[in-house]
Design a protein around this motif. Structure first.
Motif, short mmCIF file in Angstrom:
data_model
loop_
_atom_site.label_atom_id
_atom_site.label_comp_id
_atom_site.label_asym_id
_atom_site.label_seq_id
_atom_site.Cartn_x
_atom_site.Cartn_y
_atom_site.Cartn_z
N LEU A 139 48.16 54.33 -22.28
CA LEU A 139 48.57 54.51 -20.84
C LEU A 139 49.14 52.78 -20.66
CD1 LEU A 139 46.29 56.80 -18.84
CD2 LEU A 139 48.05 57.28 -20.29
N TYR A 140 49.77 53.02 -19.44
CA TYR A 140 50.25 51.79 -18.96
C TYR A 140 50.93 50.83 -20.12
CZ TYR A 140 47.62 52.96 -15.09
OH TYR A 140 46.96 53.87 -14.15
N ALA A 141 51.68 51.58 -21.14
CA ALA A 141 52.36 51.03 -22.20
C ALA A 141 51.47 49.99 -22.89
CB ALA A 141 53.37 50.01 -21.75
N GLY A 142 50.27 50.77 -23.15
CA GLY A 142 49.19 49.88 -24.16
C GLY A 142 48.16 49.14 -23.55
N LYS A 143 48.10 49.03 -22.02
CA LYS A 143 47.28 48.21 -21.35
C LYS A 143 46.07 48.97 -21.18
CE LYS A 143 51.24 45.69 -18.81
NZ LYS A 143 51.66 46.08 -17.34
N ALA A 144 46.18 50.00 -21.51
CA ALA A 144 44.71 50.93 -21.47
C ALA A 144 44.95 52.02 -22.47
CB ALA A 144 44.53 51.17 -20.12
N GLN A 258 57.47 47.72 -21.87
CA GLN A 258 56.89 48.60 -20.92
C GLN A 258 58.12 49.51 -20.26
OE1 GLN A 258 54.04 47.16 -18.19
NE2 GLN A 258 53.27 49.64 -17.80
N THR A 259 59.39 48.87 -20.21
CA THR A 259 60.30 49.75 -19.52
C THR A 259 61.40 49.79 -20.50
OG1 THR A 259 61.47 47.67 -18.69
CG2 THR A 259 60.18 48.75 -17.24
N GLY A 260 61.21 49.65 -21.67
CA GLY A 260 61.86 50.12 -23.06
C GLY A 260 61.14 50.77 -23.84
N THR A 262 58.29 51.82 -26.60
CA THR A 262 57.01 51.64 -27.27
C THR A 262 56.97 51.85 -28.85
OG1 THR A 262 56.03 52.29 -25.21
CG2 THR A 262 54.34 52.10 -26.77
N ILE A 277 53.76 40.08 -20.52
CA ILE A 277 52.65 41.18 -20.75
C ILE A 277 53.57 42.50 -20.90
CG2 ILE A 277 52.53 41.29 -18.42
CD1 ILE A 277 49.61 42.13 -18.76
N GLN A 278 54.63 42.33 -20.13
CA GLN A 278 55.44 43.50 -20.27
C GLN A 278 56.00 43.88 -21.61
OE1 GLN A 278 58.60 45.85 -19.46
NE2 GLN A 278 59.13 44.23 -20.31
N PHE A 301 51.34 34.17 -29.44
CA PHE A 301 50.69 33.82 -30.80
C PHE A 301 49.23 34.48 -30.71
CE2 PHE A 301 54.05 30.17 -31.17
CZ PHE A 301 54.06 30.72 -32.39
N ALA A 304 49.66 37.75 -32.49
CA ALA A 304 50.25 37.87 -33.71
C ALA A 304 49.36 37.74 -35.06
CB ALA A 304 51.45 36.71 -33.76
#
Lengths: 329, 259
Positions: A139-144, A258-260, A262, A277-278, A301, A304
């Motif tokens: 969720l939250y584009a991978g933040k959770a 996040q707005t593009g 995933t 972060i986005q 980094f 990465a």
């Protein structure tokens, strides 16, 4: 317990989408873990889809239903949705899989709403306890990450492309039977009047095995040529950061984040991307991440696997050259 | 023309998301905004209304906490009113977080049906929090009308819309009979910012309440966890001279190259 699993398998551009094959393979693994059952694939499309339908057996489909007619060659959510719903009602599966491509994410909610059942979108991990699935989805584009269960049957699930593997060994063809469609194009309130292929021959970002993404460090749209050359050697698709898309250097369809889009490719190159972060949210599930940036403090980094600190205008051409050499053996 | 715009409060995409145990995020310090796709949908809806002229209206609909003054859902409806929408409908929901998209679609469908005839319903293509891409197609199915997702272009001529959908690797043009549901992709409209005059006017616009009996969830989040910590990365070296070692690592260690 014998279990029925239905996979809606997407056929596009003359072949099955890799995500569709992954869904069939996952369904076959699930069937085995449940101690048997049947994996049925539903194919909707034109003549080419019909011809390829039997090949889904190689990934583990026990049988294939084909709703194929010339007028169904192009995707139309209203038409495809109606057919998938009819098939789900006829087959009464306990699980329904579809790949979480844009078309899959268009269809699955229609199916769930028509059947009045829950739907878990864009799932990256599945665990079965009998017929009951426990699903993981970012969720939250991978933040959770959410752990999700569906309380109704069939459990409608879309699986993120590249999240589950293909079959380890391929089986033979599966028997194909026609699935009758009880309506025609004139019964629909929407019609596809034209389809224009995007210029690129490359794999879509969401399905690409390798992605080469560029950010503000490229300094201008003309310098993406460097990334195109690197991508050509790798057979990669070029992506971009939000900053670059907002600046109009690349189309929005190239945006990772996040707005593009995933993405989770096998190999992701972040070049001249600081790692807001986005952006990280859209690519941090990639298997191997390479960062090239002149700022050693760049957040990229931190995620990465391999980094090179340096001027991308020197590093990237060298990388293209070294990869060409390696490829030539 | 009667147009509905369904919106949802979502955390700003630059927000740090903290998972505080259980099935919800820790909302402390998180700024909520109108979803970026919802805002494009609203802009397009308002432009269509203006072009259609007299008797047309845009109604913003959101489900969420009903508390006056502190409700994010009410604030997001006000955002759409400040862009120029005519009125709002709030569907109260005391436990909005992690609400099953199917339940949300049912609530929206009930609120819209309660309003009688309509021409267009807009949603964003996805909410950037639970990114389910679900409510639009579900809503269309429940309303029994066609739906086009990921829309980047829309023209209305009488009772027909010409719709451009940005699919993977292709752009489709569809002809769709109204009423229909459209999910907005970013390119559907330019980003609009509210003008001061409209913000002041928005405070006087009406926000009605539509009560809905929320069904038991069919989709349930049992736990939210933070993403796995990335393994500490390795700086291979500096400048172009580090490239051969990088290629070796990609081939031999990561096995990420097929040659």
């Amino acid at each position: 317990m014998a279990s029925k699993i239905l996979v809606v398998a997407e056929f596009r551009g003359g072949k099955f989408k890799k995500g569709a094959l992954e869904c069939v393979a996952e369904a076959a693994r699930l069937k085995n873990s449940m101690g048997g059952g049947e994996v049925t694939a539903l194919v909707i499309g034109g003549a080419a889809a019909k011809q390829a339908a039997a090949s889904l057996g190689k990934q583990g489909a026990d049988r294939v239903l084909c709703a194929c007619a010339d007028w169904l060659e192009h995707f139309n959510g209203d038409a495809y949705g109606r057919i998938a719903v009819a098939a789900a009602k006829a087959e009464a599966p306990s699980v329904l899989f579809i790949s979480a491509t844009l078309d899959g994410k268009d269809l699955a909610p229609r199916i769930a709403a028509a059947l009045d059942v829950g739907y878990a979108p864009d799932v990256t991990k599945l665990v079965a306890d009998g017929e009951k699935l426990t699903l993981t989805r970012p969720l939250y584009a991978g933040k959770a990450y959410a752990t999700v269960v569906l309380e109704t049957s069939p459990q409608v699930v879309s699986i993120r492309p590249n999240a589950v593997p293909l079959a380890e060994s391929e089986g033979g063809d599966a028997p194909v039977s026609d699935f009758a469609v009880d309506f025609g194009p004139d019964d629909l309130a929407s019609k596809v009047s034209s389809v224009e292929a995007a210029k690129s021959e490359k794999a879509d970002l969401t399905e690409a095995e390798i992605i080469v993404s560029g950010g503000r460090g490229l300094k201008g749209p003309e310098n993406f040529q460097l990334l195109e050359e690197l991508a050509d050697v790798l057979g990669a698709t070029v992506g971009a950061s939000r900053a670059v898309v907002d600046a109009g250097w690349r189309p929005h369809s190239d945006q990772v984040g996040q707005t593009g889009k995933t993405v989770s490719p096998n190999l992701y190159f972040a070049i001249g991307i600081s790692g807001a972060i986005q952006h990280l949210a859209g690519m941090s599930t990639s298997k191997t991440i390479v960062a090239i940036n002149k700022d050693p403090e760049a957040p990229i980094f931190k995620v990465a696997d391999y980094g090179i600190v340096g001027d991308l205008f020197e590093v990237v051409p060298r990388l293209t050259e070294e990869l060409k050499k390696a490829k030539a053996g | 023309m009667k147009i509905f715009v369904c919106v949802k409060p979502v955390p700003d995409t630059a927000a740090k998301i903290k998972v505080g145990g259980g099935a919800s995020i820790d909302p402390a310090g998180v700024k909520f905004v109108l979803g970026p796709y919802d805002s494009r949908a609203a802009s397009k809806a308002i432009a269509l209304r203006d072009a259609a002229g007299d008797g047309s209206e845009v109604v913003a609909v959101a489900a969420g906490n009903p508390n006056k003054g502190e409700s994010e859902a009410r604030k997001r409806i006000k955002d759409v009113l400040a862009l120029g929408a005519d009125r709002g409908i709030l569907i109260p929901d005391e436990s909005y977080e992690n609400r099953d998209p199917l339940a949300v679609a049912k609530a929206l469908a009930a609120a819209i049906k309660n309003e009688g005839e309509f021409d267009l319903v807009f949603t964003g293509r996805q909410a950037v929090d639970d990114q389910a891409f679900s409510v639009g197609p579900m809503l269309a199915t429940l309303l029994g009308v066609p739906c086009v997702t990921d829309v980047v272009g829309l023209e209305v001529d009488g009772k027909t819309a010409t719709v451009k959908r940005a699919a993977e690797g292709r752009v489709e043009v569809l002809s769709v009979n109204l009423p229909c549901v459209i999910t907005a992709q970013r390119d559907l409209a330019e980003e609009q910012y509210p003008k001061l005059k409209e913000i002041l006017k928005a405070n006087k616009k009406k926000i009605d309440t539509f009560s809905f009996e929320w069904p038991a969830p069919a989709y349930r989040v049992t736990e939210l966890s933070p993403p796995p910590e990335p393994a500490a990365g390795k700086i291979v070296g500096e400048g172009p001279d580090a490239v051969p070692e990088l290629v070796r690592l990609l081939r031999e260690e990561a096995k990420a190259l097929s040659f």
